[in-house]
Scaffold this motif. Structure first.
Motif, PDB file in Angstrom:
ATOM      1  N   LYS A   1      10.635   6.613   2.665  1.00  0.00           N
ATOM      2  CA  LYS A   1       9.457   5.732   2.733  1.00  0.00           C
ATOM      3  C   LYS A   1       9.451   4.726   1.583  1.00  0.00           C
ATOM      4  O   LYS A   1       9.159   3.549   1.787  1.00  0.00           O
ATOM      5  CB  LYS A   1       8.176   6.556   2.715  1.00  0.00           C
TER       6      LYS A   1
ATOM      7  N   ASP B   1       0.837  -1.195   0.000  1.00  0.00           N
ATOM      8  CA  ASP B   1       0.000   0.000   0.000  1.00  0.00           C
ATOM      9  C   ASP B   1       0.871   1.245   0.000  1.00  0.00           C
ATOM     10  O   ASP B   1       1.798   1.367   0.808  1.00  0.00           O
ATOM     11  CB  ASP B   1      -0.904   0.031   1.233  1.00  0.00           C
ATOM     12  N   LEU B   2       0.567   2.159  -0.922  1.00  0.00           N
ATOM     13  CA  LEU B   2       1.278   3.435  -0.996  1.00  0.00           C
ATOM     14  C   LEU B   2       0.257   4.564  -0.983  1.00  0.00           C
ATOM     15  O   LEU B   2      -0.869   4.396  -1.468  1.00  0.00           O
ATOM     16  CB  LEU B   2       2.085   3.535  -2.297  1.00  0.00           C
ATOM     17  N   THR B   3       0.660   5.703  -0.457  1.00  0.00           N
ATOM     18  CA  THR B   3      -0.189   6.882  -0.578  1.00  0.00           C
ATOM     19  C   THR B   3      -0.158   7.317  -2.045  1.00  0.00           C
ATOM     20  O   THR B   3       0.704   6.862  -2.823  1.00  0.00           O
ATOM     21  CB  THR B   3       0.324   8.042   0.294  1.00  0.00           C
ATOM     22  N   VAL B   4      -1.060   8.188  -2.416  1.00  0.00           N
ATOM     23  CA  VAL B   4      -1.099   8.679  -3.795  1.00  0.00           C
ATOM     24  C   VAL B   4       0.233   9.336  -4.159  1.00  0.00           C
ATOM     25  O   VAL B   4       0.792   9.089  -5.231  1.00  0.00           O
ATOM     26  CB  VAL B   4      -2.273   9.669  -4.000  1.00  0.00           C
ATOM     27  N   THR B   5       0.778  10.142  -3.260  1.00  0.00           N
ATOM     28  CA  THR B   5       2.042  10.831  -3.533  1.00  0.00           C
ATOM     29  C   THR B   5       3.199   9.844  -3.634  1.00  0.00           C
ATOM     30  O   THR B   5       4.050   9.975  -4.520  1.00  0.00           O
ATOM     31  CB  THR B   5       2.324  11.888  -2.448  1.00  0.00           C
ATOM     32  N   GLU B   6       3.251   8.851  -2.753  1.00  0.00           N
ATOM     33  CA  GLU B   6       4.299   7.827  -2.841  1.00  0.00           C
ATOM     34  C   GLU B   6       4.217   7.096  -4.179  1.00  0.00           C
ATOM     35  O   GLU B   6       5.243   6.856  -4.820  1.00  0.00           O
ATOM     36  CB  GLU B   6       4.163   6.823  -1.691  1.00  0.00           C
TER      37      GLU B   6
ATOM     38  N   TYR C   1       9.892  11.230   1.696  1.00  0.00           N
ATOM     39  CA  TYR C   1       9.195  10.336   0.775  1.00  0.00           C
ATOM     40  C   TYR C   1      10.140   9.307   0.158  1.00  0.00           C
ATOM     41  O   TYR C   1       9.765   8.147  -0.027  1.00  0.00           O
ATOM     42  CB  TYR C   1       8.468  11.128  -0.314  1.00  0.00           C
TER      43      TYR C   1
ATOM     44  N   LYS D   1       9.382   0.770   2.011  1.00  0.00           N
ATOM     45  CA  LYS D   1       8.193   0.028   1.588  1.00  0.00           C
ATOM     46  C   LYS D   1       8.456  -0.885   0.390  1.00  0.00           C
ATOM     47  O   LYS D   1       7.928  -1.986   0.322  1.00  0.00           O
ATOM     48  CB  LYS D   1       7.056   0.994   1.236  1.00  0.00           C
TER      49      LYS D   1
END
Length: 81
Positions: free
Chosen positions: A58, A11-16, A55, A62
Motif C-alpha cells: 500500500k 491520505d493514509l490510515t494511522v497504521t500506514e 501494508y 500510495k
C-alpha cells in the motif's frame, strides 16, 4: 493521517502513516517483519503474517515508493534514499 508529496495530499490510515514514519526514521536500514510489527503494531510477531507485506504494498503504491522500499529476501524491508 495526511502526507504531502510534491504538493499533493495523500491520505493514509494511522497504521500506514506510522509505518511510513518508522521506515523514514530508519532509512537505509534493513528492518525485519518482527521489528516492524513490534514497533508499529506494538505486539510480538507470531508466525507467518502477510499483514506487513500488504501494508508495504500500500505504501509503495500510495507514496510511489516502488523503487524506494526494497524487499530484502528472508530478512525484511529497507527504505532507500
Amino acid at each position: 493521517m495526511i502526507i504531502k508529496k510534491a504538493g499533493k495530499t495523500i491520505d493514509l490510515t494511522v497504521t500506514e502513516f506510522e509505518l511510513a514514519v518508522f521506515l523514514i526514521k530508519n532509512k537505509n536500514i534493513v528492518l525485519s517483519r518482527e521489528r516492524l510489527v513490534q514497533e508499529v503494531w506494538g505486539y510480538d510477531y507470531i508466525g507467518e503474517s502477510r499483514t506487513i507485506d500488504n501494508y508495504i504494498q500500500k505504501l509503495r503504491k500510495k507514496l510511489d515508493w516502488r523503487d524506494r522500499i526494497k524487499t530484502i529476501f528472508k530478512l525484511g524491508y529497507r527504505l532507500e534514499e
